[in-house]
Motif scaffolding. Structure first.
Motif, PDB file in Angstrom:
ATOM      1  N   ALA A 108      18.713 -17.259  37.593  1.00 21.11           N
ATOM      2  CA  ALA A 108      17.348 -17.421  36.795  1.00 21.11           C
ATOM      3  C   ALA A 108      17.358 -16.462  35.604  1.00 21.11           C
ATOM      4  N   ALA A 109      18.382 -15.463  35.465  1.00 14.43           N
ATOM      5  CA  ALA A 109      18.406 -14.740  34.341  1.00 14.43           C
ATOM      6  C   ALA A 109      19.188 -15.348  33.231  1.00 14.43           C
ATOM      7  N   THR A 110      18.490 -15.546  32.054  1.00 14.92           N
ATOM      8  CA  THR A 110      19.057 -15.696  31.055  1.00 14.92           C
ATOM      9  C   THR A 110      19.601 -14.687  30.014  1.00 14.92           C
ATOM     10  N   SER A 111      19.199 -13.619  30.267  1.00 19.57           N
ATOM     11  CA  SER A 111      19.484 -12.399  29.349  1.00 19.57           C
ATOM     12  C   SER A 111      19.678 -10.969  30.397  1.00 19.57           C
ATOM     13  N   THR A 112      20.580 -10.313  29.955  1.00 19.21           N
ATOM     14  CA  THR A 112      20.565  -8.880  30.810  1.00 19.21           C
ATOM     15  C   THR A 112      20.516  -7.876  29.997  1.00 19.21           C
ATOM     16  N   VAL A 113      19.951  -6.675  30.638  1.00 23.40           N
ATOM     17  CA  VAL A 113      19.959  -5.441  29.830  1.00 23.40           C
ATOM     18  C   VAL A 113      20.642  -4.342  30.939  1.00 23.40           C
ATOM     19  N   ALA A 114      21.743  -3.507  30.213  1.00 21.74           N
ATOM     20  CA  ALA A 114      22.570  -2.599  31.324  1.00 21.74           C
ATOM     21  C   ALA A 114      21.591  -1.278  31.523  1.00 21.74           C
ATOM     22  N   VAL A 115      21.694  -1.163  32.736  1.00 26.32           N
ATOM     23  CA  VAL A 115      20.858   0.208  33.164  1.00 26.32           C
ATOM     24  C   VAL A 115      21.727   0.927  33.887  1.00 26.32           C
ATOM     25  N   LYS A 116      21.400   2.519  34.263  1.00 25.18           N
ATOM     26  CA  LYS A 116      22.048   3.320  35.010  1.00 25.18           C
ATOM     27  C   LYS A 116      20.917   4.133  35.902  1.00 25.18           C
ATOM     28  N   LEU A 117      21.254   4.834  36.831  1.00 24.75           N
ATOM     29  CA  LEU A 117      20.691   5.621  37.649  1.00 24.75           C
ATOM     30  C   LEU A 117      20.574   6.965  36.780  1.00 24.75           C
ATOM     31  N   ALA A 118      19.351   7.630  36.478  1.00 22.05           N
ATOM     32  CA  ALA A 118      19.323   8.787  35.845  1.00 22.05           C
ATOM     33  C   ALA A 118      19.535   9.864  37.032  1.00 22.05           C
ATOM     34  N   GLY A 119      19.692  11.046  36.665  1.00 17.59           N
ATOM     35  CA  GLY A 119      19.843  12.146  37.444  1.00 17.59           C
ATOM     36  C   GLY A 119      18.825  12.634  38.357  1.00 17.59           C
ATOM     37  N   ASP A 120      17.566  11.985  38.286  1.00 21.49           N
ATOM     38  CA  ASP A 120      16.403  12.290  39.339  1.00 21.49           C
ATOM     39  C   ASP A 120      16.336  11.011  40.127  1.00 21.49           C
ATOM     40  N   GLY A 121      17.290   9.908  39.943  1.00 22.76           N
ATOM     41  CA  GLY A 121      16.966   8.665  40.552  1.00 22.76           C
ATOM     42  C   GLY A 121      16.267   7.795  40.040  1.00 22.76           C
ATOM     43  N   SER A 122      15.781   7.947  38.762  1.00 19.82           N
ATOM     44  CA  SER A 122      15.052   6.809  38.393  1.00 19.82           C
ATOM     45  C   SER A 122      15.987   6.160  37.444  1.00 19.82           C
ATOM     46  N   LEU A 123      15.250   4.893  37.017  1.00 22.02           N
ATOM     47  CA  LEU A 123      16.059   3.991  36.220  1.00 22.02           C
ATOM     48  C   LEU A 123      16.053   4.341  34.642  1.00 22.02           C
ATOM     49  N   ALA A 124      17.081   4.118  33.888  1.00 20.01           N
ATOM     50  CA  ALA A 124      17.168   4.356  32.602  1.00 20.01           C
ATOM     51  C   ALA A 124      18.168   3.320  32.035  1.00 20.01           C
ATOM     52  N   LEU A 125      17.936   3.082  30.799  1.00 22.31           N
ATOM     53  CA  LEU A 125      18.820   2.204  30.027  1.00 22.31           C
ATOM     54  C   LEU A 125      20.111   2.872  29.961  1.00 22.31           C
ATOM     55  N   ALA A 126      21.120   1.992  29.874  1.00 23.22           N
ATOM     56  CA  ALA A 126      22.517   2.446  29.539  1.00 23.22           C
ATOM     57  C   ALA A 126      23.194   1.942  28.348  1.00 23.22           C
ATOM     58  N   SER A 127      24.009   2.944  27.637  1.00 26.73           N
ATOM     59  CA  SER A 127      24.508   2.504  26.310  1.00 26.73           C
ATOM     60  C   SER A 127      25.790   1.632  26.349  1.00 26.73           C
ATOM     61  N   GLU A 128      26.294   1.986  27.727  1.00 27.16           N
ATOM     62  CA  GLU A 128      27.514   1.138  27.913  1.00 27.16           C
ATOM     63  C   GLU A 128      27.940   1.011  29.320  1.00 27.16           C
ATOM     64  N   THR A 129      28.632   0.078  29.867  1.00 23.58           N
ATOM     65  CA  THR A 129      28.714  -0.070  31.284  1.00 23.58           C
ATOM     66  C   THR A 129      30.036   0.645  31.855  1.00 23.58           C
ATOM     67  N   GLU A 142      32.466   1.517  35.544  1.00 20.35           N
ATOM     68  CA  GLU A 142      33.029   0.729  36.341  1.00 20.35           C
ATOM     69  C   GLU A 142      32.101   0.081  37.168  1.00 20.35           C
ATOM     70  N   LEU A 143      31.216   0.527  37.623  1.00 20.67           N
ATOM     71  CA  LEU A 143      30.335   0.052  38.389  1.00 20.67           C
ATOM     72  C   LEU A 143      28.776  -0.382  37.610  1.00 20.67           C
ATOM     73  N   PRO A 144      28.777  -1.266  36.719  1.00 22.78           N
ATOM     74  CA  PRO A 144      27.695  -1.778  36.026  1.00 22.78           C
ATOM     75  C   PRO A 144      26.730  -2.078  36.807  1.00 22.78           C
ATOM     76  N   ALA A 145      25.384  -2.067  36.238  1.00 26.71           N
ATOM     77  CA  ALA A 145      24.197  -2.603  36.832  1.00 26.71           C
ATOM     78  C   ALA A 145      23.341  -3.191  35.601  1.00 26.71           C
ATOM     79  N   PHE A 146      22.738  -4.188  35.938  1.00 25.23           N
ATOM     80  CA  PHE A 146      21.848  -4.870  34.779  1.00 25.23           C
ATOM     81  C   PHE A 146      20.402  -5.371  35.403  1.00 25.23           C
ATOM     82  N   LEU A 147      19.595  -5.165  34.496  1.00 23.88           N
ATOM     83  CA  LEU A 147      18.243  -5.998  34.769  1.00 23.88           C
ATOM     84  C   LEU A 147      18.244  -7.356  34.159  1.00 23.88           C
ATOM     85  N   GLY A 148      17.864  -8.237  34.914  1.00 23.59           N
ATOM     86  CA  GLY A 148      17.961  -9.681  34.551  1.00 23.59           C
ATOM     87  C   GLY A 148      16.812 -10.460  33.936  1.00 23.59           C
ATOM     88  N   TYR A 149      16.471 -11.199  32.904  1.00 28.21           N
ATOM     89  CA  TYR A 149      15.299 -11.504  32.423  1.00 28.21           C
ATOM     90  C   TYR A 149      15.419 -12.880  32.197  1.00 28.21           C
TER      91      TYR A 149
END
Lengths: 230, 213
Positions: A61-82, A84-91
């Motif tokens: 269902a996703a036509t585009s993705t944005v790389a994200v990472k887990l911040a130190g406090d456990g919240s979600l943050a944008l990632a500048s690079e992927t 070994e274990l990347p994560a993406f939000l799909g739009y």
């Protein structure tokens, strides 16, 4: 009747043994490092392309993705690079958040298994799964990639949160083949018990970390604002 | 008493037919049966094994006076594992899909008894030139054998050859041929044919020498 006396061979000196073992080790290390250096960039390109294809497969269902990472406090943050274990939000095509694609890994029977799974915000469940890298026993452990009944687990594998929203309501567990009764259980594979249990553990550990962060930050990332993506 | 020294041509040719690793020596059965479900998998595995055979043959022959007798097996395995790692990197760089299709079998080239056998029985006792010819012959013979099995299995099991469809839509494929049991069936059919041909050749040779059974 006794035959001729066996020829006594001179025992090899310790120095010769050390010289041979260390010399062969250095020779082999040099060759491996050279081959790694020569192929690393190309392998990385292939892996990125494969990851993009796999992401599209697990979350179509996703036509585009944005790389994200887990911040130190456990919240979600944008990632500048992927990593070994990347994560993406799909739009979706309307730039609205449809899900997340997360890579995870853990020990299988032979070696580390790397997997990619899709989380759906609408269904609070894992809705796609693919093995990225596995060296499980051919014909036994590698059936987790092919067995239709095992892959059917990921049509909707419950990963909903508890009322507090900081942990999974029910841990994802693998049960014996044919004994699945709950939507958060993985129907295992007879003959690939350790590998199918490893998949359950990998998903449970990864989802326990990621799903609270995804749900907690879904509002902030509900619409895609950056133009780049796959 | 040392055996008769073969000519360089014979050194190469022996692996193709007379001492073919798969059909005559019946070595390396694990990859021969497991990854020969398609022609491309069989060809890739054959070429990868040939590369490891040749490179380990060169290395073992070059270092044969440097490696003590007591440490030879561990040294040979270390050298073979090194070139398997190299070939693994190269296949990943060429095609990740192919690397995934071959899976753990690339790493398992290390334990292919054909490679350690040639290193121990031949390369460690011969010059580099002869070791290369022997390894090339065995590698080409191994690749050809895998390819024949792979071609038979892919044509009958999937109706394709190197992924190209060979038959009209109505063709009923023999799915069993691309399954593990199909490996044994294809192997048995080729062994039957090879042994029949060898038997005829032996009879002809004896008849030519005026020897009767």
């Amino acid at each position: 009747m006794s035959g001729p006396a066996p020829v006594q061979q001179q025992p090899t000196s310790a120095w010769s043994m050390y010289r041979a073992i260390v010399g062969i080790g250095a020779f082999c290390a040099l060759i491996i490092v050279t081959a790694y250096q020569a192929t690393a960039d190309r392998i990385r390109e292939n892996q990125d392309r494969f990851l993009a294809q796999a992401s599209a497969e697990v979350l179509p269902a996703a036509t585009s993705t944005v790389a994200v990472k887990l911040a130190g406090d456990g919240s979600l943050a944008l990632a500048s690079e992927t990593g070994e274990l990347p994560a993406f939000l799909g739009y979706g095509p309307d730039n609205r958040l449809v899900g997340a694609v997360i890579a995870a890994q853990g020990m299988g029977y032979q070696d580390n298994i790397r997997v990619l799974y899709a989380y759906s915000f609408d269904q609070d469940a894992i809705v796609g799964f693919k093995i990225l890298d596995s060296k499980e026993t051919p014909g036994l452990g590698d059936r987790v990639e092919k067995e239709a009944h095992f892959l059917a687990n990921f049509e909707r594998l419950d990963a909903s949160l508890d009322p507090a929203g900081d942990a999974l309501a029910n841990p994802i567990v693998t049960v014996k083949q044919g004994q699945k009764t709950e939507p958060w259980q993985l129907d295992g594979i007879t003959g690939a018990t350790i590998t199918s249990e490893a998949i359950g553990n990998i998903l449970n550990q990864s989802a326990s970390r990621w799903v609270p962060a995804l749900e907690g930050s879904a509002g902030r990332f509900a619409e895609r604002s950056t133009p780049e993506g796959r | 008493m040392p055996g008769k020294q073969l000519t360089p041509t014979d050194e190469f040719v022996k692996g193709l037919w007379r001492e073919n690793p798969v059909f005559i020596q019946v070595l390396g059965m694990c990859p021969a049966l497991a990854v020969s479900n398609t022609a491309i998998n069989a060809l890739t595995m054959g070429l990868a094994t040939t590369f490891v055979l040749v490179m380990s043959g060169i290395s073992v022959s070059t270092l044969r006076r440097f490696i003590p007798r007591e440490a030879r097996i561990v040294s040979f395995i270390c050298i073979i594992a090194t070139f398997v790692t190299v070939v693994d990197y190269v296949i990943q760089a060429v095609s990740l899909e192919l690397s995934r299709a071959l899976g753990a079998f690339i790493a398992l080239i290390v334990v292919n008894c054909l490679i350690l056998g040639r290193a121990e029985a031949f390369a460690s006792k011969n010059t580099i030139g002869r070791a290369v010819l022997d390894a090339l012959g065995m590698g080409v013979g191994f690749t050809a054998a895998l390819l024949w099995i792979g071609v038979l299995r892919e044509i009958l099991g999937a109706g394709t050859l190197f992924g190209v469809a060979l038959f009209p839509d109505g063709f009923q494929t023999w799915t069993v041929m691309v399954l593990p049991s199909g490996g044994f069936l294809a192997m048995a059919l080729w062994l039957l044919l090879v042994n029949w041909i060898r038997d005829r050749q032996e009879k002809s040779a004896k008849a030519a020498q005026g020897v009767t059974r």
